[in-house]
Design a protein around this motif. Structure first.
Motif, short mmCIF file in Angstrom:
data_model
loop_
_atom_site.label_atom_id
_atom_site.label_comp_id
_atom_site.label_asym_id
_atom_site.label_seq_id
_atom_site.Cartn_x
_atom_site.Cartn_y
_atom_site.Cartn_z
N GLN A 100 0.82 -0.98 0.11
CA GLN A 100 0.13 0.32 0.17
C GLN A 100 0.75 1.14 0.25
N PRO A 101 0.41 2.25 -0.77
CA PRO A 101 1.08 3.85 -0.61
C PRO A 101 1.26 4.07 0.69
N PRO A 102 2.35 5.17 1.03
CA PRO A 102 3.22 5.38 2.51
C PRO A 102 1.81 6.59 2.76
N GLU A 103 1.14 6.59 3.89
CA GLU A 103 -0.05 7.29 4.30
C GLU A 103 0.15 9.90 4.27
N GLU A 104 -0.17 9.68 3.52
CA GLU A 104 0.27 11.46 3.26
C GLU A 104 0.39 12.09 4.50
N LEU A 105 0.78 12.87 5.41
CA LEU A 105 0.77 13.81 5.85
C LEU A 105 1.12 15.52 5.32
N ARG A 106 0.31 16.34 5.53
CA ARG A 106 0.41 17.66 5.38
C ARG A 106 0.92 18.65 6.06
N ILE A 107 1.87 19.42 6.07
CA ILE A 107 2.69 19.95 6.73
C ILE A 107 2.85 21.74 6.19
N SER A 108 2.10 22.57 7.14
CA SER A 108 2.41 23.50 6.94
C SER A 108 3.96 24.27 7.66
N VAL A 109 4.18 25.38 6.27
CA VAL A 109 5.83 25.69 6.48
C VAL A 109 5.85 27.04 5.89
N GLY A 110 6.81 27.99 6.75
CA GLY A 110 7.33 28.93 5.83
C GLY A 110 8.64 29.14 5.11
N ASP A 111 8.78 30.31 4.49
CA ASP A 111 9.95 30.07 3.80
C ASP A 111 10.86 30.70 4.62
#
Length: 268
Positions: A21-32
């Motif tokens: 199975q494809p790995p679970e995605e984690l969404r992470i917010s970042v700044g520059d």
């Protein structure tokens, strides 16, 4: 093995239940914040690379979204992201987030011209000097308190580039900035000859720790945090953690320009 049995085995091997199975995605917010986080750097910068690898070893794939810092914070606090990176600890942020183990140690130093040797042991050694600085920027409670006494003058402008230009023109004697951030700016905005005129004093002005934050809004944050912290500690114990920052100092996260100038090592 007869034909029927062989066919059954082949069907089982081809079954969707047996496929990876494809790995679970984690969404992470970042700044520059180059060179630590930037869409213009390889792997999104050293901290994005480190976070991606840490979570990959836990079976996750990370999708970073670069946003203005206030939006990165607010969206993660509302639970629209699985985490946000990287942030200093503040007690008021604990209402919205769980903090990881320290992920980054920022070291602020004084940059100065090599032609103007400089040494310091206490803030009083700076009396009478003119410093560059960032607009509305804090360099820590102790140094901010010292600046308020008025024994030194800090000329604040909006960018690292402006501050280093003033340093090169000897309009200021010192510019306090985070070590890697300062050298990244020199490499990006100045010729090798001009960058070679500038160095830094090895004594830190300030050490700051920064963290990955996970929103309390999400039920899985505590368990994910524990996995992240265990993996981070294993990276530190094995020496792998340090390898990312050796690569940073060697310039391995930079994307070559079409006609790059000769580059200097980040540190001497």
């Amino acid at each position: 093995m007869n034909c029927k049995r062989l066919l059954a085995v082949l069907m089982l091997l081809c079954s969707p239940l047996t496929q990876a199975q494809p790995p679970e995605e984690l969404r992470i917010s970042v700044g520059d914040w180059p060179p630590y986080l930037s869409a213009e750097l390889k792997h999104g910068g050293v901290i994005a690379h480190l976070i991606s690898d840490l979570f990959a070893d836990e079976g996750y794939r990370v999708n970073f979204q670069f946003l203005p810092w206030p939006r990165a914070y607010a969206a993660a606090a509302a639970g629209r992201f699985d985490a946000s990176a990287v942030w200093m600890h503040k007690s008021e942020r604990e209402a919205d987030f769980l903090f990881s183990a320290p992920l980054l140690n920022e070291q602020f130093v004084f940059f100065h011209l090599k032609s103007q040797p400089f040494d310091w042991h206490s803030f009083s050694d700076l009396d009478g000097m003119r410093l560059g600085g960032g607009l509305e920027y804090s360099y820590g409670e102790a140094f901010d308190s010292f600046l308020s006494k008025g024994t030194v003058k800090m000329e604040r402008v909006s960018s690292d580039r402006q501050n280093f230009e003033k340093l090169l023109k000897e309009r200021v004697a010192l510019y306090p900035q985070e070590l890697n951030v300062g050298y990244a700016s020199l490499r990006k905005h100045f010729s090798a000859a001009d960058a070679a005129r500038i160095t830094h004093h090895p004594k830190p002005l300030l050490n700051n720790l920064s963290y990955l934050m996970l929103p309390k809004q999400l039920a899985g944050s505590q368990a994910l945090l524990e996995r992240f912290n265990r993996r981070l500690q294993s990276y530190r114990d094995s020496g792998r953690y340090d390898s990312y920052f050796r690569d940073l100092q060697a310039g391995k996260y930079e994307i070559p320009q079409a006609a790059p100038d000769a580059k200097l090592p980040l540190f001497e």
